[in-house]
Design a protein around this motif. Structure first.
Motif, PDB file in Angstrom:
ATOM      1  N   ASP A  52       0.852  -1.186   0.000  1.00 26.99           N
ATOM      2  CA  ASP A  52       0.000   0.000   0.000  1.00 26.99           C
ATOM      3  C   ASP A  52       0.894   1.244   0.000  1.00 26.99           C
ATOM      4  N   LEU A  53       0.619   2.148  -0.936  1.00 23.97           N
ATOM      5  CA  LEU A  53       1.421   3.352  -1.088  1.00 23.97           C
ATOM      6  C   LEU A  53       0.530   4.583  -1.137  1.00 23.97           C
ATOM      7  N   ASP A  54       0.913   5.593  -0.396  1.00 22.34           N
ATOM      8  CA  ASP A  54       0.236   6.889  -0.452  1.00 22.34           C
ATOM      9  C   ASP A  54       1.348   7.933  -0.510  1.00 22.34           C
ATOM     10  N   ILE A  55       1.434   8.629  -1.643  1.00 25.59           N
ATOM     11  CA  ILE A  55       2.533   9.583  -1.832  1.00 25.59           C
ATOM     12  C   ILE A  55       1.979  10.924  -2.284  1.00 25.59           C
ATOM     13  N   GLU A  56       2.356  11.961  -1.542  1.00 20.43           N
ATOM     14  CA  GLU A  56       2.019  13.334  -1.909  1.00 20.43           C
ATOM     15  C   GLU A  56       3.318  14.098  -2.104  1.00 20.43           C
ATOM     16  N   CYS A  57       3.349  14.921  -3.139  1.00 16.22           N
ATOM     17  CA  CYS A  57       4.544  15.722  -3.386  1.00 16.22           C
ATOM     18  C   CYS A  57       4.158  17.056  -4.000  1.00 16.22           C
ATOM     19  N   ARG A  58       4.739  18.105  -3.445  1.00 14.40           N
ATOM     20  CA  ARG A  58       4.693  19.424  -4.076  1.00 14.40           C
ATOM     21  C   ARG A  58       6.125  19.751  -4.467  1.00 14.40           C
TER      22      ARG A  58
END
Length: 197
Positions: A52-58
């Motif tokens: 399971d992967l949850d990735i946020e990037c700005r």
């Protein structure tokens, strides 16, 4: 069994990233990165690795994708290192061959505690859409440096660059799945004659 999960945040002047990971997941994924082709490839890792992967990037995408792609690799590597813990009881090694039509790739990984990357992918084009395919070298280098793994990636054949890359990421997911699997015969034991990894 302790949960093998981690949440890592990494903030620089170029990127602000948050990665949540569950090594014993079901392949669920959520991405808010802003680089669609990278998100498509990360989805292969989740789906085929049952992670399971949850990735946020700005990131500074107004410049280009480089910092975002590299820093996501770094942060994902940090999350893996944190989630896998002391590595007792894991298989340690993983490998996979994955075809997609005319393309075939092999990925071999060792959770050795030593970073090393050998990547041989003779891309037939420099870009997929607007994505610079050379950035995947930066992604995997960032990952191995911070996950502390040895990783060999070989695209054995292929004429479609999208297929070449997709076989690499699917094989990477499968190899990860094998390597991080808990081996009941190794329960509580370190998979190394050195006694540590």
């Amino acid at each position: 069994m302790a949960e093998r999960t981690a949440c890592v945040e990494r903030n620089t002047l170029e990127t602000q990233i948050k990665v949540s990971i569950n090594l014993d997941g079901s392949g669920k994924a959520r991405f808010a990165i802003g680089v669609p082709f990278l998100e498509h490839m990360l989805d292969q890792i989740a789906r085929h690795g049952l992670i399971d992967l949850d990735i946020e990037c700005r990131g500074d995408l107004h410049i280009d994708d480089h910092h975002t792609v590299e820093d996501v690799g770094i942060t994902l590597g940090q999350a893996f290192a944190k989630a896998i813990g002391d590595k007792k009881g894991i298989v340690r090694y993983g490998h996979s061959y994955v075809p997609l039509d005319e393309a075939l790739s092999r990925v071999v990984i060792d959770f050795s505690g030593r970073p090393g990357l050998s990547m041989q992918v003779p891309y037939t084009r420099a870009r997929v859409g607007s994505f610079d395919v050379d950035l995947f070298q930066e992604f995997f280098q960032g990952f191995v440096n911070h996950a502390q793994v040895t990783l060999h990636i070989d695209n054995l054949r292929g004429s479609n660059t999208h297929h070449q890359i997709e076989t690499v990421f699917k094989a990477f997911g499968r190899a990860l799945r094998m390597a991080i699997e808990l081996d009941p015969r190794m329960a509580g034991q370190m998979p190394s004659t050195k006694g540590c990894l």
